[in-house]
Enzyme design. Structure first.
Site, PDB file in Angstrom:
ATOM      1  N   LYS A 198       0.804  -1.141  -0.044  1.00 34.57           N
ATOM      2  CA  LYS A 198      -0.124   0.114  -0.251  1.00 34.57           C
ATOM      3  C   LYS A 198       0.835   1.331   0.007  1.00 34.57           C
ATOM      4  O   LYS A 198       0.685   2.014   0.717  1.00 34.57           O
ATOM      5  CB  LYS A 198      -0.927  -0.182   1.204  1.00 34.57           C
ATOM      6  N   ASP A 254      -2.352 -12.264   5.925  1.00 33.87           N
ATOM      7  CA  ASP A 254      -3.430 -12.560   6.668  1.00 33.87           C
ATOM      8  C   ASP A 254      -4.594 -12.592   6.078  1.00 33.87           C
ATOM      9  O   ASP A 254      -5.459 -13.305   5.989  1.00 33.87           O
ATOM     10  CB  ASP A 254      -3.363 -12.232   7.989  1.00 33.87           C
ATOM     11  N   ASP A 258      -7.497 -15.547   3.948  1.00 32.61           N
ATOM     12  CA  ASP A 258      -8.753 -15.902   4.119  1.00 32.61           C
ATOM     13  C   ASP A 258      -9.518 -15.698   3.001  1.00 32.61           C
ATOM     14  O   ASP A 258     -10.621 -16.508   2.624  1.00 32.61           O
ATOM     15  CB  ASP A 258      -9.110 -15.138   5.210  1.00 32.61           C
TER      16      ASP A 258
HETATM   17  C1  IPM Z   1      -3.348 -16.797  11.201  1.00 31.17           C
HETATM   18  C2  IPM Z   1      -4.109 -16.282  12.371  1.00 31.17           C
HETATM   19  C3  IPM Z   1      -3.144 -15.379  13.281  1.00 31.17           C
HETATM   20  C4  IPM Z   1      -2.621 -14.298  12.566  1.00 31.17           C
HETATM   21  C5  IPM Z   1      -3.763 -15.003  14.602  1.00 31.17           C
HETATM   22  C6  IPM Z   1      -4.508 -15.828  15.451  1.00 31.17           C
HETATM   23  C7  IPM Z   1      -2.996 -14.182  15.365  1.00 31.17           C
HETATM   24  O1  IPM Z   1      -5.153 -15.302  12.001  1.00 31.17           O
HETATM   25  O2  IPM Z   1      -2.573 -17.541  11.321  1.00 31.17           O
HETATM   26  O3  IPM Z   1      -3.773 -16.376   9.968  1.00 31.17           O
HETATM   27  O4  IPM Z   1      -3.165 -13.112  12.088  1.00 31.17           O
HETATM   28  O5  IPM Z   1      -1.457 -14.600  12.131  1.00 31.17           O
HETATM   29 MN    MN Z   2      -5.541 -15.374   9.903  1.00 32.55          MN
END
Ligand code: IPM
Ligand code: MN
Ligand code: NAD
Length: 358
Positions: A198, A254, A258
């Site tokens: 960013k 992160d 997801d």
């Molecule tokens: C992941 C999780 C962790 C992160 C959390 C639990 C601290 O979300 O492994 O993706 O943010 O890395």
């Molecule tokens: Mn995560």
């Protein structure tokens, strides 16, 4: 490590520390272990699983998160760490997870968080069409998430009304994760690496631009492109098939992992490996402890199985890893699925089906 066999030959045995953790962590880990044992057995090696108690329960009972002796032990004595999930509503500050999960990533200097995003069956994607405008037939890319810097270090201070978090980006840290992404691309014959930051809004991200250009110059056959992370999030939904390797910082990695999981069936199928080449790695599903479904026996164990596959690959058993992925694909195709991916199977049933498909 090797152990004697009755026939006098030696079978390789790997010592693996298990931190099952909280919520669905123990459920998916215990479902995955017999599957991994079966794959190992078929491929002529074995695993000595060493279960460690570190979790929210342990923390609430003893005040201990990850004691130093345990850290030394996993640093010096094991071939890999297999972790379920950490996070528990009874520990709202998440301090045990910070010490155990982030603590291991930082203190073992596991600077690569490798997160593959692969569509294992066409009906798992919520996208209307799994073939994007690029014409590529599948969703199949990997995320190289920087794992030892960024906002995750927790540096900063609170002063009056200001809550300050420092986003730490070092030239050394940025360069090594970018290089790891290009090395992987070259080793796997992929032709494009996308770096995401960013830097238009965050001046500290200029170092990502500089290092990316410098490293990319050493990989002339690979198309090195940049996307701001907001635009990348959009494009990943519109045309995920065009991406091959994505490299980004800790926080964006992160979030994008997801998002990537969501494109291919959700967190119940997403695996990850925390690596530093030449050292023992830490292997964990991308998902968390899923408190809302914990204890119901319906968590999907496939992310844990696929995480085990990444671990086996890292331990030098690429064929066992491929076999595990094949077994997961076949189980999904046969319709044995937990509710998160549209089925009615329990954790145990899904685990057993994957084991049988081996
Ligand atoms: C992941 C999780 C962790 C992160 C959390 C639990 C601290 O979300 O492994 O993706 O943010 O890395
Ligand atoms: Mn995560
Ligand atoms: P989560 O990953 O636990 O759950 C998000 C959603 O995905 C929920 O709907 C959950 O039911 C579903 N889900 C996740 N894994 C699943 C599986 N294997 N099978 C079926 N459904 C699954 O994320 P969250 O709810 O944001 O976090 C819960 C806790 O886990 C928090 O304490 C968080 O900090 C922690 N967490 C830990 C890790 C880790 O240890 N690596 C990763 C992410 C979150």
């Amino acid at each position: 490590m090797t152990a004697g066999r009755p026939d006098g030959r030696t079978a390789e045995s790997h010592r693996i520390a298990v931190i099952a953790g909280d919520g669905i962590g123990p459920e998916v880990i215990e479902a995955a272990i017999p599957v991994l044992d079966r794959a190992a057995n078929t491929h002529g090696f074995s695993c000595a699983w060493e279960r460690l108690p570190y979790s929210a329960d342990h923390y609430l009972k003893t005040g201990e998160t990850l004691p130093d002796t345990a850290f030394q032990h996993v640093q010096n004595d094991v071939d890999a760490i297999f972790l379920g999930a950490l996070g528990d509503p009874r520990v709202p500050g998440n301090e045990h997870a910070r010490d155990i999960l982030l603590g291991l990533r930082f203190r073992l200097d596991l600077y690569i968080n490798f997160r593959p995003v692969t569509l294992l069956h066409p009906d798992l994607t919520p996208l209307r069409q799994a073939v994007g405008p690029s014409g590529r037939p599948a969703i199949d890319f990997v995320i190289f998430r920087e794992n030892t810097e960024g906002l995750y270090l927790g540096r900063g201070r609170t002063s009056g009304d200001e809550y300050i978090a420092e986003d730490v980006n070092t030239g050394t840290g940025v360069e090594r994760i970018i290089r790891a992404a290009f090395e992987w691309a070259r080793a796997h014959g992929t032709t494009r690496v996308t770096m995401s930051d960013k830097s238009n809004a965050v001046p500290a991200h200029r170092i990502w631009q500089e290092k990316f250009q410098a490293v990319a110059a050493a990989y002339p056959g690979i198309d090195a492109e940049h996307r701001y992370v907001d635009a990348l999030a959009m494009e990943l939904v519109r045309d995920p098939g065009r991406f091959q390797v994505i490299v980004t910082n800790n926080l964006y990695g992160d979030i994008l992992s997801d998002l990537g999981a969501g494109l291919v069936g959700g967190l119940g199928l997403a695996a990850s490996a925390n690596l530093h080449p030449g050292r023992a790695g830490l292997f964990e599903p991308v998902h968390g402890s899923a408190p809302r479904i914990a204890g119901k026996g319906i968590a999907n164990p496939m992310a844990a199985v696929l995480t085990g596959a990444l671990m086996f690959e890292q331990l030098g058993h690429a064929e066992a890893a491929r076999d595990l992925e094949r077994a997961v694909r076949e189980t999904i195709a046969a319709g044995v699925r937990t509710p998160d991916i549209g089925g009615t199977a329990t954790t145990a049933e899904a685990g057993r089906a994957v084991g049988d498909a081996l």
